[in-house]
Scaffold this motif. Sequence first.
Motif, PDB file in Angstrom:
ATOM      1  N   MET A 183      -5.611   5.698   8.223  1.00 36.61           N
ATOM      2  CA  MET A 183      -5.229   4.915   7.052  1.00 36.61           C
ATOM      3  C   MET A 183      -6.290   5.044   5.970  1.00 36.61           C
ATOM      4  O   MET A 183      -7.478   4.940   6.237  1.00 36.61           O
ATOM      5  CB  MET A 183      -5.068   3.439   7.425  1.00 36.61           C
ATOM      6  N   ARG A 184      -5.834   5.297   4.752  1.00 37.62           N
ATOM      7  CA  ARG A 184      -6.743   5.314   3.609  1.00 37.62           C
ATOM      8  C   ARG A 184      -6.448   4.107   2.736  1.00 37.62           C
ATOM      9  O   ARG A 184      -5.302   3.834   2.403  1.00 37.62           O
ATOM     10  CB  ARG A 184      -6.570   6.595   2.799  1.00 37.62           C
ATOM     11  N   VAL A 185      -7.486   3.373   2.375  1.00 40.07           N
ATOM     12  CA  VAL A 185      -7.346   2.202   1.514  1.00 40.07           C
ATOM     13  C   VAL A 185      -7.690   2.597   0.084  1.00 40.07           C
ATOM     14  O   VAL A 185      -8.727   3.205  -0.169  1.00 40.07           O
ATOM     15  CB  VAL A 185      -8.262   1.052   1.980  1.00 40.07           C
ATOM     16  N   GLU A 186      -6.795   2.262  -0.834  1.00 32.69           N
ATOM     17  CA  GLU A 186      -6.992   2.604  -2.239  1.00 32.69           C
ATOM     18  C   GLU A 186      -6.938   1.333  -3.073  1.00 32.69           C
ATOM     19  O   GLU A 186      -6.040   0.509  -2.911  1.00 32.69           O
ATOM     20  CB  GLU A 186      -5.911   3.579  -2.693  1.00 32.69           C
ATOM     21  N   HIS A 187      -7.891   1.171  -3.975  1.00 34.58           N
ATOM     22  CA  HIS A 187      -7.956  -0.005  -4.841  1.00 34.58           C
ATOM     23  C   HIS A 187      -7.674   0.405  -6.285  1.00 34.58           C
ATOM     24  O   HIS A 187      -8.315   1.319  -6.808  1.00 34.58           O
ATOM     25  CB  HIS A 187      -9.325  -0.676  -4.746  1.00 34.58           C
ATOM     26  N   HIS A 188      -6.733  -0.289  -6.917  1.00 29.63           N
ATOM     27  CA  HIS A 188      -6.376  -0.024  -8.308  1.00 29.63           C
ATOM     28  C   HIS A 188      -6.816  -1.216  -9.160  1.00 29.63           C
ATOM     29  O   HIS A 188      -6.178  -2.280  -9.129  1.00 29.63           O
ATOM     30  CB  HIS A 188      -4.868   0.174  -8.447  1.00 29.63           C
ATOM     31  N   PRO A 189      -7.893  -1.085  -9.922  1.00 29.04           N
ATOM     32  CA  PRO A 189      -8.325  -2.194 -10.787  1.00 29.04           C
ATOM     33  C   PRO A 189      -7.272  -2.487 -11.847  1.00 29.04           C
ATOM     34  O   PRO A 189      -6.676  -1.573 -12.428  1.00 29.04           O
ATOM     35  CB  PRO A 189      -9.618  -1.667 -11.416  1.00 29.04           C
ATOM     36  N   LEU A 190      -7.047  -3.751 -12.100  1.00 34.58           N
ATOM     37  CA  LEU A 190      -6.052  -4.180 -13.076  1.00 34.58           C
ATOM     38  C   LEU A 190      -6.736  -4.471 -14.407  1.00 34.58           C
ATOM     39  O   LEU A 190      -7.653  -5.303 -14.473  1.00 34.58           O
ATOM     40  CB  LEU A 190      -5.332  -5.422 -12.558  1.00 34.58           C
ATOM     41  N   ALA A 244      -3.630  -0.636  -2.008  1.00 30.61           N
ATOM     42  CA  ALA A 244      -2.582   0.151  -1.358  1.00 30.61           C
ATOM     43  C   ALA A 244      -3.130   0.789  -0.094  1.00 30.61           C
ATOM     44  O   ALA A 244      -4.275   1.259  -0.064  1.00 30.61           O
ATOM     45  CB  ALA A 244      -2.062   1.226  -2.310  1.00 30.61           C
ATOM     46  N   LEU A 245      -2.310   0.809   0.942  1.00 29.82           N
ATOM     47  CA  LEU A 245      -2.680   1.402   2.226  1.00 29.82           C
ATOM     48  C   LEU A 245      -1.840   2.669   2.431  1.00 29.82           C
ATOM     49  O   LEU A 245      -0.605   2.619   2.364  1.00 29.82           O
ATOM     50  CB  LEU A 245      -2.418   0.415   3.361  1.00 29.82           C
ATOM     51  N   HIS A 246      -2.508   3.780   2.681  1.00 30.27           N
ATOM     52  CA  HIS A 246      -1.826   5.067   2.834  1.00 30.27           C
ATOM     53  C   HIS A 246      -1.850   5.483   4.303  1.00 30.27           C
ATOM     54  O   HIS A 246      -2.914   5.508   4.938  1.00 30.27           O
ATOM     55  CB  HIS A 246      -2.512   6.141   1.996  1.00 30.27           C
ATOM     56  N   SER A 284       5.865  11.303   7.485  1.00 25.96           N
ATOM     57  CA  SER A 284       5.886  11.244   6.026  1.00 25.96           C
ATOM     58  C   SER A 284       4.670  10.494   5.506  1.00 25.96           C
ATOM     59  O   SER A 284       3.936   9.860   6.270  1.00 25.96           O
ATOM     60  CB  SER A 284       7.172  10.558   5.545  1.00 25.96           C
ATOM     61  N   HIS A 285       4.467  10.582   4.201  1.00 27.28           N
ATOM     62  CA  HIS A 285       3.418   9.793   3.556  1.00 27.28           C
ATOM     63  C   HIS A 285       3.992   8.406   3.292  1.00 27.28           C
ATOM     64  O   HIS A 285       4.991   8.259   2.581  1.00 27.28           O
ATOM     65  CB  HIS A 285       3.004  10.471   2.244  1.00 27.28           C
ATOM     66  N   ILE A 286       3.387   7.384   3.865  1.00 27.46           N
ATOM     67  CA  ILE A 286       3.850   6.009   3.704  1.00 27.46           C
ATOM     68  C   ILE A 286       2.783   5.211   2.965  1.00 27.46           C
ATOM     69  O   ILE A 286       1.625   5.166   3.385  1.00 27.46           O
ATOM     70  CB  ILE A 286       4.146   5.350   5.067  1.00 27.46           C
ATOM     71  N   ILE A 287       3.185   4.590   1.867  1.00 25.81           N
ATOM     72  CA  ILE A 287       2.299   3.699   1.115  1.00 25.81           C
ATOM     73  C   ILE A 287       2.781   2.263   1.324  1.00 25.81           C
ATOM     74  O   ILE A 287       3.958   1.956   1.122  1.00 25.81           O
ATOM     75  CB  ILE A 287       2.288   4.022  -0.390  1.00 25.81           C
ATOM     76  N   LEU A 288       1.877   1.407   1.715  1.00 21.26           N
ATOM     77  CA  LEU A 288       2.173  -0.012   1.911  1.00 21.26           C
ATOM     78  C   LEU A 288       1.264  -0.831   1.002  1.00 21.26           C
ATOM     79  O   LEU A 288       0.039  -0.726   1.077  1.00 21.26           O
ATOM     80  CB  LEU A 288       1.953  -0.405   3.373  1.00 21.26           C
ATOM     81  N   VAL A 289       1.873  -1.627   0.126  1.00 16.95           N
ATOM     82  CA  VAL A 289       1.129  -2.540  -0.751  1.00 16.95           C
ATOM     83  C   VAL A 289       1.427  -3.952  -0.255  1.00 16.95           C
ATOM     84  O   VAL A 289       2.479  -4.518  -0.572  1.00 16.95           O
ATOM     85  CB  VAL A 289       1.535  -2.364  -2.226  1.00 16.95           C
ATOM     86  N   PRO A 290       0.521  -4.532   0.536  1.00 19.98           N
ATOM     87  CA  PRO A 290       0.835  -5.805   1.221  1.00 19.98           C
ATOM     88  C   PRO A 290       1.051  -6.987   0.296  1.00 19.98           C
ATOM     89  O   PRO A 290       1.854  -7.863   0.581  1.00 19.98           O
ATOM     90  CB  PRO A 290      -0.385  -6.039   2.119  1.00 19.98           C
ATOM     91  N   MET A 291       0.311  -7.022  -0.818  1.00 21.41           N
ATOM     92  CA  MET A 291       0.484  -8.088  -1.810  1.00 21.41           C
ATOM     93  C   MET A 291       0.349  -7.419  -3.172  1.00 21.41           C
ATOM     94  O   MET A 291      -0.753  -7.081  -3.614  1.00 21.41           O
ATOM     95  CB  MET A 291      -0.533  -9.209  -1.622  1.00 21.41           C
ATOM     96  N   SER A 292       1.487  -7.237  -3.826  1.00 20.40           N
ATOM     97  CA  SER A 292       1.518  -6.349  -4.995  1.00 20.40           C
ATOM     98  C   SER A 292       1.271  -7.047  -6.326  1.00 20.40           C
ATOM     99  O   SER A 292       1.336  -6.398  -7.378  1.00 20.40           O
ATOM    100  CB  SER A 292       2.870  -5.628  -5.048  1.00 20.40           C
TER     101      SER A 292
END
Length: 378
Positions: free
Chosen positions: A1-8, A21-23, A68-76
């Motif tokens: 699992m790769r964890v990705e952070h997107h600053p808002l 996002a969790l990949h 497949s590539h699965i992206i999970l955003v637990p709290m969007s």
Amino acid sequence: MRVEHHPLAGTSLGTQRTVTALHFGDEQAARKIYIQASLHADELPGALTAYHLRHKLLELEAAGQIRSHIILVPMSNPIGLGQNLHYSSSGRFDLFSGQNFNRLGDLSLYGLTSTQLKLNQTQLGDDASSNVRIIRQAMSQALSQVQAKTQVEHLHLILLKMAHDADVVLDLHCDESAILHVYTLPQLWPTLEPLARFLGSQCQLLAEDSQANPFDEALSTVWARLQADYPQANIPCACASTTVELRSRADLSHVLSKQDAEGIVQYLAHQGDIALSHEQTLPLPELLTPAHPLSGKEYVFAPQSGVVVFHVKAGEWVTAGQVLADVVDPISDTLIQVHSPIAGIVYAHSSVQFAQQGDNLYSISGAVDLGKGAGLSA
């Protein structure tokens, strides 16, 4: 699992918000699955389901079973998560602008993509795979050029950039008091019908366009509209996107969330995105109810303000004219009965104890198009 952070962007001075996002799986895989929860930040059954789904995906990834590539955003929605008023969470609308977080407003993926295709002088032909690749490239190019004007728009851009090139998109929500139900396009129903079966959905609502620009339709209607723009080209509906309403806000339990996470895993296995063993694979359940047109739904409103006594619960089938509730005015000593305008299934109802005139008390799905359009409530 790769964890990705997107600053808002656009947060207040001295604060920072991040979309996480969790990949899972091979990020260069041929297929991509995108799942997000709690875009309406006070709708938390999806977030709890994402918690259990994360653990299932970690186990499957460790066993080499994710194809497949699965992206999970637990709290969007970190904006909505921070909104509390008088000890109550307020996550459906942005308190600054009043915008519904699941209404993308003027941010039109179709408009952006259509304009980009014209600028690129794109030629689309008979090769469906090539057309999908070209259109997704135009989507990515167009989204990369958008400058968000508000914090909410930047949130939507972050989510769209992750989801626009996905083959399947699951947007997990819930209602006030409701049965599990799903929304999608009629063209996508054959692809998503197994999901409704595995989740045990009791109501399926289909519309080509609700005219509200919710997240799932932003990603799916673009393909249908491009089909109309390029009738000579072989353009499939390449994004099977759906809103899944995981029952009621109060339906927060590990039992239900584990059940829903397992249903999603079984669906992805059915689609070929996860390789389950024979022992792990469940048989495809029966569909509990046939799909209805979204244009066959009726909202039932309070005729006056007063104390509400509900007689019918979500999941019950009603007949036209059946009494659903009483609205009582103890001051003037009046009681008005609220009747069902149609025959159908009650898929959601309000949880208010005191209603204002015009409050939406019930949502009922009927099998017949009522000719009123397929609009959604705010």
